[in-house]
Write a protein that holds these residues in place. Structure first.
Motif: not given
Length: 133
Positions: A99-102, A112-115, A124-128
């Motif tokens: 799930t990507a959110t601005c 953005y952050t993606v969970v 499992i992971a978190r991406m900025t």
């Protein structure tokens, strides 16, 4: 790139050209709107590393695919220029959902952050990411 309120079919049609994500990795669009996208990927042997875990590259591909959709709906063409991903745990599940959110839309830079979670409800992971328009 896409209008502000595209249908799921319109989103999928544009992003089916992300052949590595859609064909090789099996990423699918679940939903998308301006500043937000949800994508998933059924896990199979092709996603696994030599130790049997899901490869970081497979997780990153799913996160990056969701990011691409979230930042290109209702916006000028946008590309990512920086990512940081933290792998929080391995998965015992059979499917991952990103799930990507601005966090902040900007006229030139957006954040953005993606969970990424598995079908067992574990994060499992978190991406900025920083993106350029």
């Amino acid at each position: 790139m896409l209008s502000e309120n595209p249908s799921l079919e319109e989103i999928a049609a544009v992003f089916e050209n992300d052949r590595f994500a859609t064909q090789a990795a099996g990423c699918r669009v679940v939903e998308g709107c301006r500043g937000r996208a949800v994508c998933d990927m059924e896990l199979s042997d092709v996603h696994r590393n030599a130790m049997g875990g899901v490869m970081g590259g497979a997780i990153f591909t799913l996160a990056d695919f969701a990011l691409a959709i979230a930042c290109n709906i209702g916006e000028s063409p946008t590309v990512s220029v920086d990512h940081a991903i933290s792998f929080l745990r391995s998965t015992k599940g059979s499917k991952l959902t990103a799930t990507a959110t601005c966090d902040k839309p900007g006229s030139h830079l957006a954040f953005y952050t993606v969970v990424v979670e598995d079908d067992l409800g574990k994060r499992i992971a978190r991406m900025t990411a920083t993106c350029y328009r």
